[in-house]
Design a protein around this motif. Structure first.
Motif, PDB file in Angstrom:
ATOM      1  N   LYS A   1       0.835  -1.210   0.000  1.00 35.49           N
ATOM      2  CA  LYS A   1       0.000   0.000   0.000  1.00 35.49           C
ATOM      3  C   LYS A   1       0.869   1.259   0.000  1.00 35.49           C
ATOM      4  CE  LYS A   1      -3.960   1.866   2.495  1.00 35.49           C
ATOM      5  NZ  LYS A   1      -4.865   1.667   3.629  1.00 35.49           N
ATOM      6  N   ARG A   2       1.921   1.268   0.805  1.00 34.60           N
ATOM      7  CA  ARG A   2       2.806   2.435   0.864  1.00 34.60           C
ATOM      8  C   ARG A   2       3.576   2.620  -0.440  1.00 34.60           C
ATOM      9  NH1 ARG A   2       4.053   0.149   6.065  1.00 34.60           N
ATOM     10  NH2 ARG A   2       2.722   1.124   7.619  1.00 34.60           N
ATOM     11  N   LEU A   3       4.050   1.517  -1.018  1.00 38.47           N
ATOM     12  CA  LEU A   3       4.763   1.614  -2.286  1.00 38.47           C
ATOM     13  C   LEU A   3       3.859   2.124  -3.404  1.00 38.47           C
ATOM     14  CD1 LEU A   3       6.861  -1.664  -2.091  1.00 38.47           C
ATOM     15  CD2 LEU A   3       7.807   0.650  -2.341  1.00 38.47           C
ATOM     16  N   LEU A   4       2.650   1.600  -3.473  1.00 39.27           N
ATOM     17  CA  LEU A   4       1.715   2.046  -4.495  1.00 39.27           C
ATOM     18  C   LEU A   4       1.374   3.517  -4.299  1.00 39.27           C
ATOM     19  CD1 LEU A   4       0.025   1.410  -6.958  1.00 39.27           C
ATOM     20  CD2 LEU A   4      -1.732   0.451  -5.441  1.00 39.27           C
ATOM     21  N   ALA A   5       1.122   3.917  -3.078  1.00 39.94           N
ATOM     22  CA  ALA A   5       0.824   5.329  -2.798  1.00 39.94           C
ATOM     23  C   ALA A   5       1.995   6.225  -3.211  1.00 39.94           C
ATOM     24  CB  ALA A   5       0.504   5.512  -1.313  1.00 39.94           C
ATOM     25  N   TYR A   6       3.192   5.780  -2.943  1.00 43.38           N
ATOM     26  CA  TYR A   6       4.382   6.546  -3.292  1.00 43.38           C
ATOM     27  C   TYR A   6       4.461   6.770  -4.807  1.00 43.38           C
ATOM     28  CZ  TYR A   6       9.328   7.768  -3.721  1.00 43.38           C
ATOM     29  OH  TYR A   6      10.505   8.398  -4.021  1.00 43.38           O
TER      30      TYR A   6
ATOM     31  N   LEU B   1       2.032   6.487  -7.035  1.00 43.64           N
ATOM     32  CA  LEU B   1       0.890   7.275  -7.513  1.00 43.64           C
ATOM     33  C   LEU B   1       1.057   8.757  -7.198  1.00 43.64           C
ATOM     34  CD1 LEU B   1      -2.135   4.940  -6.710  1.00 43.64           C
ATOM     35  CD2 LEU B   1      -1.047   5.358  -8.927  1.00 43.64           C
ATOM     36  N   ALA B   2       1.665   9.079  -6.078  1.00 41.57           N
ATOM     37  CA  ALA B   2       1.859  10.482  -5.705  1.00 41.57           C
ATOM     38  C   ALA B   2       3.028  11.111  -6.450  1.00 41.57           C
ATOM     39  CB  ALA B   2       2.094  10.592  -4.199  1.00 41.57           C
ATOM     40  N   ASP B   3       3.970  10.301  -6.877  1.00 45.99           N
ATOM     41  CA  ASP B   3       5.184  10.827  -7.501  1.00 45.99           C
ATOM     42  C   ASP B   3       5.136  10.627  -9.017  1.00 45.99           C
ATOM     43  OD1 ASP B   3       7.797  11.865  -7.694  1.00 45.99           O
ATOM     44  OD2 ASP B   3       8.673   9.869  -7.539  1.00 45.99           O
ATOM     45  N   ALA B   4       5.597   9.516  -9.486  1.00 41.74           N
ATOM     46  CA  ALA B   4       5.765   9.275 -10.922  1.00 41.74           C
ATOM     47  C   ALA B   4       4.449   9.215 -11.689  1.00 41.74           C
ATOM     48  CB  ALA B   4       6.547   7.982 -11.143  1.00 41.74           C
ATOM     49  N   ALA B   5       3.386   8.770 -11.042  1.00 36.66           N
ATOM     50  CA  ALA B   5       2.132   8.537 -11.757  1.00 36.66           C
ATOM     51  C   ALA B   5       1.117   9.663 -11.605  1.00 36.66           C
ATOM     52  CB  ALA B   5       1.512   7.220 -11.288  1.00 36.66           C
TER      53      ALA B   5
ATOM     54  N   GLY C   1      -8.842  -0.591  -3.906  1.00 30.78           N
ATOM     55  CA  GLY C   1      -8.792   0.377  -2.807  1.00 30.78           C
ATOM     56  C   GLY C   1      -8.185   1.707  -3.202  1.00 30.78           C
ATOM     57  N   PHE C   2      -7.401   1.727  -4.257  1.00 29.96           N
ATOM     58  CA  PHE C   2      -6.803   2.959  -4.763  1.00 29.96           C
ATOM     59  C   PHE C   2      -7.602   3.553  -5.916  1.00 29.96           C
ATOM     60  CE2 PHE C   2      -3.237   1.664  -2.249  1.00 29.96           C
ATOM     61  CZ  PHE C   2      -2.577   2.845  -1.935  1.00 29.96           C
ATOM     62  N   GLY C   3      -8.749   2.954  -6.219  1.00 28.52           N
ATOM     63  CA  GLY C   3      -9.604   3.489  -7.268  1.00 28.52           C
ATOM     64  C   GLY C   3      -9.403   2.878  -8.638  1.00 28.52           C
ATOM     65  N   PHE C   4      -8.566   1.869  -8.754  1.00 27.68           N
ATOM     66  CA  PHE C   4      -8.405   1.189 -10.032  1.00 27.68           C
ATOM     67  C   PHE C   4      -9.702   0.471 -10.369  1.00 27.68           C
ATOM     68  CE2 PHE C   4      -4.005   1.735  -8.915  1.00 27.68           C
ATOM     69  CZ  PHE C   4      -3.294   1.711 -10.105  1.00 27.68           C
ATOM     70  N   VAL C   5     -10.009   0.406 -11.659  1.00 22.92           N
ATOM     71  CA  VAL C   5     -11.191  -0.327 -12.110  1.00 22.92           C
ATOM     72  C   VAL C   5     -10.745  -1.470 -13.022  1.00 22.92           C
ATOM     73  CG1 VAL C   5     -12.792   1.601 -11.879  1.00 22.92           C
ATOM     74  CG2 VAL C   5     -11.579   1.263 -14.029  1.00 22.92           C
ATOM     75  N   LEU C   6     -11.456  -2.561 -12.944  1.00 21.70           N
ATOM     76  CA  LEU C   6     -11.156  -3.719 -13.775  1.00 21.70           C
ATOM     77  C   LEU C   6     -11.481  -3.375 -15.222  1.00 21.70           C
ATOM     78  CD1 LEU C   6     -10.311  -6.720 -13.911  1.00 21.70           C
ATOM     79  CD2 LEU C   6     -12.736  -7.281 -13.624  1.00 21.70           C
TER      80      LEU C   6
ATOM     81  N   GLU D   1      -5.811  16.227  -9.825  1.00 26.32           N
ATOM     82  CA  GLU D   1      -4.805  16.480  -8.796  1.00 26.32           C
ATOM     83  C   GLU D   1      -5.294  15.770  -7.550  1.00 26.32           C
ATOM     84  OE1 GLU D   1      -3.346  20.396  -8.087  1.00 26.32           O
ATOM     85  OE2 GLU D   1      -3.695  20.966 -10.170  1.00 26.32           O
ATOM     86  N   ASP D   2      -4.505  14.844  -7.066  1.00 28.35           N
ATOM     87  CA  ASP D   2      -4.898  14.065  -5.891  1.00 28.35           C
ATOM     88  C   ASP D   2      -3.826  14.155  -4.833  1.00 28.35           C
ATOM     89  OD1 ASP D   2      -5.935  12.321  -4.088  1.00 28.35           O
ATOM     90  OD2 ASP D   2      -5.878  10.560  -5.375  1.00 28.35           O
ATOM     91  N   HIS D   3      -4.138  14.863  -3.776  1.00 29.47           N
ATOM     92  CA  HIS D   3      -3.183  15.029  -2.691  1.00 29.47           C
ATOM     93  C   HIS D   3      -3.564  14.173  -1.488  1.00 29.47           C
ATOM     94  CE1 HIS D   3      -1.430  18.327  -4.914  1.00 29.47           C
ATOM     95  NE2 HIS D   3      -2.630  18.815  -5.066  1.00 29.47           N
ATOM     96  N   ASN D   4      -4.566  13.320  -1.656  1.00 27.48           N
ATOM     97  CA  ASN D   4      -5.066  12.544  -0.512  1.00 27.48           C
ATOM     98  C   ASN D   4      -4.879  11.052  -0.680  1.00 27.48           C
ATOM     99  OD1 ASN D   4      -6.009  14.850   0.838  1.00 27.48           O
ATOM    100  ND2 ASN D   4      -7.833  14.876  -0.441  1.00 27.48           N
TER     101      ASN D   4
END
Length: 159
Positions: free
Chosen positions: A93-98, A100-104, A126-131, A154-157
């Motif tokens: 979860k932390r890696l994905l958040a990192y 998504l907040a940075d490179a993505a 949980g991060f909003g991805f859709v199949l 823009e997603d800061h949350n």
């Protein structure tokens, strides 16, 4: 601590492989398919990968990593790996958040996982991805493809 990994260095590539192989053995068992490509990786294939690798460290030990390939307006998440000794600590979860907040940020993000890998699918949802689709890629192996379109957002949350 989260930091970039230089997969071109042989010792770093070995470190990545030492985390990847046991993690993907667990996934192979979970999805009932033991010939997934990450289990065939070697130090050389890791070193020659064009992916960007980001690692999560606990007391100087690589506990997990994420890798991705980036284009102008898109990111393809290639690997989400946590060593089994560090499961259920929120590392993925932390890696994905990192990432998504940075490179993505402001890009379309794609990822695939075994269609039977419920923990991974739950993480991405949980991060909003859709199949986007499920596809049988080999006899006995179906993949689930997910997308998250962050272009124009823009997603800061991010958690």
């Amino acid at each position: 601590m989260i930091r970039g990994l230089n997969n071109r260095e042989e010792d770093i590539a070995q470190y990545i492989l030492d985390v990847q192989l046991p993690a993907y053995r667990v996934e192979a068992e979970l999805i009932g398919y033991d010939d997934i490509p990450p289990l065939r990786d070697t130090v050389d294939t890791i070193r020659n990968s064009k992916e960007t690798f980001v690692g999560y460290f606990i007391e100087q030990e690589l506990a997990g990593f994420i890798s991705y390939e980036s284009a102008d307006d898109a990111i393809d998440l290639c690997r989400m790996v946590v060593h089994p000794g560090y499961f259920r600590r929120g590392i993925a979860k932390r890696l994905l958040a990192y990432v998504l907040a940075d490179a993505a940020s402001s890009k379309k993000v794609t990822v695939s996982t075994g269609a039977r890998n419920e923990p991974a699918k739950s993480l991405y949802r949980g991060f909003g991805f859709v199949l986007a689709k499920e596809l049988e890629v080999a006899p006995g192996l179906s993949l689930a493809f997910f997308e998250l379109d962050r272009r124009g957002q823009e997603d800061h949350n991010i958690v």
